[in-house]
Scaffold this motif. Structure first.
Motif, PDB file in Angstrom:
ATOM      1  N   ASP A 146      13.217  10.857  -2.498  1.00 20.87           N
ATOM      2  CA  ASP A 146      14.424  10.283  -3.172  1.00 20.87           C
ATOM      3  C   ASP A 146      15.282  10.289  -1.885  1.00 20.87           C
ATOM      4  OD1 ASP A 146      15.214   8.558  -4.739  1.00 20.87           O
ATOM      5  OD2 ASP A 146      16.241   9.948  -6.080  1.00 20.87           O
ATOM      6  N   THR A 147      15.825  11.542  -1.756  1.00 25.70           N
ATOM      7  CA  THR A 147      17.322  12.121  -0.657  1.00 25.70           C
ATOM      8  C   THR A 147      16.933  11.645   0.265  1.00 25.70           C
ATOM      9  OG1 THR A 147      17.148  13.994  -2.903  1.00 25.70           O
ATOM     10  CG2 THR A 147      18.024  13.610   0.308  1.00 25.70           C
ATOM     11  N   MET A 148      15.414  11.649   1.038  1.00 26.46           N
ATOM     12  CA  MET A 148      15.077  11.185   2.234  1.00 26.46           C
ATOM     13  C   MET A 148      14.730   9.873   2.648  1.00 26.46           C
ATOM     14  SD  MET A 148      12.470   9.622   3.872  1.00 26.46           S
ATOM     15  CE  MET A 148      10.493  10.207   2.652  1.00 26.46           C
ATOM     16  N   ARG A 149      14.934   9.254   1.786  1.00 24.03           N
ATOM     17  CA  ARG A 149      15.051   7.706   1.573  1.00 24.03           C
ATOM     18  C   ARG A 149      16.023   7.446   1.317  1.00 24.03           C
ATOM     19  NH1 ARG A 149      12.749   4.796  -4.093  1.00 24.03           N
ATOM     20  NH2 ARG A 149      13.930   5.776  -5.350  1.00 24.03           N
ATOM     21  N   ALA A 150      17.120   7.362   0.798  1.00 26.80           N
ATOM     22  CA  ALA A 150      18.354   7.141   0.849  1.00 26.80           C
ATOM     23  C   ALA A 150      19.420   7.649   2.136  1.00 26.80           C
ATOM     24  CB  ALA A 150      19.510   8.231  -0.238  1.00 26.80           C
ATOM     25  N   GLU A 151      18.525   8.292   3.735  1.00 31.18           N
ATOM     26  CA  GLU A 151      19.029   9.267   4.513  1.00 31.18           C
ATOM     27  C   GLU A 151      19.225   7.683   5.143  1.00 31.18           C
ATOM     28  OE1 GLU A 151      16.094  11.706   6.265  1.00 31.18           O
ATOM     29  OE2 GLU A 151      17.111  13.385   4.643  1.00 31.18           O
TER      30      GLU A 151
ATOM     31  N   ALA B 176      18.863   5.109   8.621  1.00 34.50           N
ATOM     32  CA  ALA B 176      17.613   5.321   9.250  1.00 34.50           C
ATOM     33  C   ALA B 176      17.795   5.605  10.422  1.00 34.50           C
ATOM     34  CB  ALA B 176      16.853   3.239   9.745  1.00 34.50           C
ATOM     35  N   SER B 177      18.843   6.633  10.958  1.00 43.73           N
ATOM     36  CA  SER B 177      18.370   7.512  12.298  1.00 43.73           C
ATOM     37  C   SER B 177      17.889   8.818  12.374  1.00 43.73           C
ATOM     38  CB  SER B 177      19.978   6.837  13.084  1.00 43.73           C
ATOM     39  OG  SER B 177      20.585   7.746  12.473  1.00 43.73           O
ATOM     40  N   ALA B 178      18.133   9.339  11.007  1.00 47.48           N
ATOM     41  CA  ALA B 178      17.653  10.439  10.356  1.00 47.48           C
ATOM     42  C   ALA B 178      16.490  10.066  10.022  1.00 47.48           C
ATOM     43  CB  ALA B 178      19.386  11.008   9.723  1.00 47.48           C
ATOM     44  N   ARG B 179      15.885   9.625   9.397  1.00 50.61           N
ATOM     45  CA  ARG B 179      14.081   9.347   8.759  1.00 50.61           C
ATOM     46  C   ARG B 179      13.550   8.632  10.919  1.00 50.61           C
ATOM     47  NH1 ARG B 179      16.441   5.125   5.641  1.00 50.61           N
ATOM     48  NH2 ARG B 179      15.783   4.278   6.579  1.00 50.61           N
ATOM     49  N   ASP B 180      14.457   8.440  11.417  1.00 52.15           N
ATOM     50  CA  ASP B 180      13.177   8.487  12.326  1.00 52.15           C
ATOM     51  C   ASP B 180      12.871  10.054  13.707  1.00 52.15           C
ATOM     52  OD1 ASP B 180      12.848   6.336  11.945  1.00 52.15           O
ATOM     53  OD2 ASP B 180      14.814   5.420  13.181  1.00 52.15           O
TER      54      ASP B 180
ATOM     55  N   ARG C 201       7.485  10.848   5.259  1.00 54.70           N
ATOM     56  CA  ARG C 201       8.457   9.662   6.469  1.00 54.70           C
ATOM     57  C   ARG C 201       6.995   9.583   6.789  1.00 54.70           C
ATOM     58  NH1 ARG C 201      11.201  13.816   8.178  1.00 54.70           N
ATOM     59  NH2 ARG C 201      12.855  13.103   6.818  1.00 54.70           N
ATOM     60  N   ASP C 202       6.115   9.752   7.760  1.00 57.24           N
ATOM     61  CA  ASP C 202       5.259   9.277   8.006  1.00 57.24           C
ATOM     62  C   ASP C 202       4.435   8.209   7.140  1.00 57.24           C
ATOM     63  OD1 ASP C 202       6.008  11.258  10.321  1.00 57.24           O
ATOM     64  OD2 ASP C 202       4.120  12.697   9.137  1.00 57.24           O
ATOM     65  N   TRP C 203       3.779   7.887   6.692  1.00 58.36           N
ATOM     66  CA  TRP C 203       3.952   6.760   5.632  1.00 58.36           C
ATOM     67  C   TRP C 203       4.984   5.811   5.396  1.00 58.36           C
ATOM     68  CZ3 TRP C 203       2.269  10.026   0.745  1.00 58.36           C
ATOM     69  CH2 TRP C 203       1.492  11.860   1.105  1.00 58.36           C
ATOM     70  N   ILE C 204       5.764   5.398   5.174  1.00 50.98           N
ATOM     71  CA  ILE C 204       6.822   5.056   5.057  1.00 50.98           C
ATOM     72  C   ILE C 204       6.951   4.384   6.395  1.00 50.98           C
ATOM     73  CG2 ILE C 204       9.220   4.201   4.479  1.00 50.98           C
ATOM     74  CD1 ILE C 204       8.895   7.106   2.340  1.00 50.98           C
ATOM     75  N   HIS C 205       6.972   4.973   7.483  1.00 52.92           N
ATOM     76  CA  HIS C 205       7.036   4.717   9.000  1.00 52.92           C
ATOM     77  C   HIS C 205       5.397   3.636   9.354  1.00 52.92           C
ATOM     78  CE1 HIS C 205      10.079   7.780  10.386  1.00 52.92           C
ATOM     79  NE2 HIS C 205      10.363   6.746   9.635  1.00 52.92           N
ATOM     80  N   ALA C 206       4.595   4.185   8.762  1.00 50.24           N
ATOM     81  CA  ALA C 206       3.360   3.592   8.932  1.00 50.24           C
ATOM     82  C   ALA C 206       3.161   2.147   7.769  1.00 50.24           C
ATOM     83  CB  ALA C 206       1.757   4.437   9.030  1.00 50.24           C
ATOM     84  N   GLY C 207       4.263   1.812   6.926  1.00 52.34           N
ATOM     85  CA  GLY C 207       4.731   1.150   6.345  1.00 52.34           C
ATOM     86  C   GLY C 207       4.574   0.584   4.810  1.00 52.34           C
TER      87      GLY C 207
ATOM     88  N   PHE D 155       0.411  -1.618  -0.100  1.00 57.28           N
ATOM     89  CA  PHE D 155       0.161   0.112  -0.067  1.00 57.28           C
ATOM     90  C   PHE D 155       1.679   1.365  -0.112  1.00 57.28           C
ATOM     91  CE2 PHE D 155       0.770  -0.907   4.941  1.00 57.28           C
ATOM     92  CZ  PHE D 155       0.779   0.656   5.186  1.00 57.28           C
ATOM     93  N   GLY D 156      -0.554   3.014  -0.134  1.00 55.25           N
ATOM     94  CA  GLY D 156       1.112   3.682  -0.357  1.00 55.25           C
ATOM     95  C   GLY D 156       0.325   4.762  -0.122  1.00 55.25           C
ATOM     96  N   ALA D 157       0.644   5.552  -0.513  1.00 53.50           N
ATOM     97  CA  ALA D 157      -0.043   7.218  -0.801  1.00 53.50           C
ATOM     98  C   ALA D 157       0.484   8.690  -1.564  1.00 53.50           C
ATOM     99  CB  ALA D 157      -0.045   8.029  -0.160  1.00 53.50           C
ATOM    100  N   TYR D 158       0.028   9.118  -2.840  1.00 58.54           N
ATOM    101  CA  TYR D 158       0.520  10.313  -3.881  1.00 58.54           C
ATOM    102  C   TYR D 158      -0.590  11.244  -3.435  1.00 58.54           C
ATOM    103  CZ  TYR D 158      -1.693   7.764  -6.841  1.00 58.54           C
ATOM    104  OH  TYR D 158      -3.163   7.461  -8.426  1.00 58.54           O
ATOM    105  N   ALA D 159      -0.445  12.438  -2.078  1.00 56.54           N
ATOM    106  CA  ALA D 159      -1.336  13.593  -2.020  1.00 56.54           C
ATOM    107  C   ALA D 159      -0.953  14.096  -2.822  1.00 56.54           C
ATOM    108  CB  ALA D 159      -0.819  13.694  -0.405  1.00 56.54           C
ATOM    109  N   ASN D 160      -2.302  14.942  -2.932  1.00 61.01           N
ATOM    110  CA  ASN D 160      -1.924  16.988  -3.445  1.00 61.01           C
ATOM    111  C   ASN D 160      -1.524  17.894  -2.868  1.00 61.01           C
ATOM    112  OD1 ASN D 160      -4.846  17.711  -2.504  1.00 61.01           O
ATOM    113  ND2 ASN D 160      -5.600  16.524  -3.773  1.00 61.01           N
TER     114      ASN D 160
END
Length: 299
Positions: free
Chosen positions: A288-293, A295-299, A263-269, A225-230
């Motif tokens: 893309d930059t955020m997902r390359a960080e 794990a400690s930087a994303r939390d 980031r919040d959606w990714i943390h939710a799975g 599952f996932g999302a893409y908001a407006n």
């Protein structure tokens, strides 16, 4: 989060073309650009890919039989779908890494308005027509901005007949992310399309805050599952046949601010993330930059 499972989608093509074209807005905006300025479409696809998108969606959102009959010419259907596939393939062929092309199965008549959805027989017929025009040139289909369960099920059924995977994205009430704009429960709608063969469920073209509240219901389906908001202040204000000039963008939803929601959606799975209207290449690059960080930087 396991970055190897995360798939980054593109952003909002229609609004991106509004920024790039000098033509006035119209009900068939993105289709008109497809006819008059196809190079802009290829360039937008190219920029989303450069920003990190691994899936791009064909620029056919308004090229449905009912919309063309109302706002254009029915005989534009085949040329529009062919041109959109050509633009997407041209951009994909220039990419330095694998990119998948998704066929677009949009609301047949209007975004956000469940009350104008045609009867079930018409929905299935028209979605089969769209699927037949795109199937040979796409790897999967995304039924997106679905406001009503039965329209989403018809789109899913038509796409599954092509043997292509289908993902279904619902648009939810901006005040209640657990409810479709039709008033139906998101949880019930998600289960219905999974039962019809959808391989993934998402929420799209809704406020990021509402999307966050939808994550639990999507996770409960047991499929990706996932999302893409407006980035609109009030998307539901757009009336059938209206133009996006009637809507206001949220200036505070910068690329960094949007990536924080993702980031919040990714943390939710969530493993399928991207952007919709008003979310451009810079926003996708921020994700893309955020997902390359680390794990400690994303939390």
């Amino acid at each position: 989060m396991d970055n190897s499972t995360l798939i980054l989608l593109d952003g909002g093509m229609g609004q991106e073309l509004r920024r790039r074209s000098q033509q006035p807005a119209s009900p068939l905006w993105s289709a008109q650009v497809m006819l008059d300025e196809p190079a802009l479409v290829t360039a937008a696809h190219r920029d989303f890919i450069a920003a990190g998108a691994e899936v791009i969606t064909t620029n056919t959102y308004v090229a449905t039989p009912p919309r063309l009959a109302r706002d254009g010419q029915p005989d534009w259907f085949a040329p529009l779908h062919a041109a959109a596939l050509e633009a997407a393939h041209r951009a994909r062929n220039e990419a330095a890494r694998p990119v998948r092309i998704a066929g677009c199965l949009p609301p047949l008549v209007a975004s956000y308005h469940a009350e104008v959805v045609p009867d079930d027989e018409t929905c299935l017929r028209d979605y089969r027509h769209i699927v037949s025009a795109q199937a040979s040139g796409v790897e999967l289909f995304i039924a997106e901005t679905m406001t009503l369960t039965r329209e989403a099920v018809a789109a899913t059924r038509a796409a599954r007949e092509s043997d292509r995977p289908v993902w279904v994205a619902f648009t939810v009430d901006d005040r209640n992310g657990q409810q479709l704009r039709s008033g139906e429960a998101l949880a019930d709608a998600a289960r219905a399309v999974v039962g019809a063969g959808a391989e993934a469920v998402l929420v799209n073209c809704s406020a990021p805050e509402a999307v966050s509240h939808a994550m639990g219901d999507l996770a409960a389906t047991g499929v990706p599952f996932g999302a893409y908001a407006n980035g609109f202040a009030a998307a539901a204000d757009l009336q059938p046949g209206g133009t996006v000039d009637a809507l206001t963008a949220r200036e505070e939803l910068t690329p960094a601010a949007y990536a924080a929601h993702v980031r919040d959606w990714i943390h939710a799975g969530a493993t399928l993330v991207g952007g919709c209207c008003e979310i451009g290449p810079a926003h996708i690059a921020a994700i893309d930059t955020m997902r390359a960080e680390p794990a400690s930087a994303r939390d």
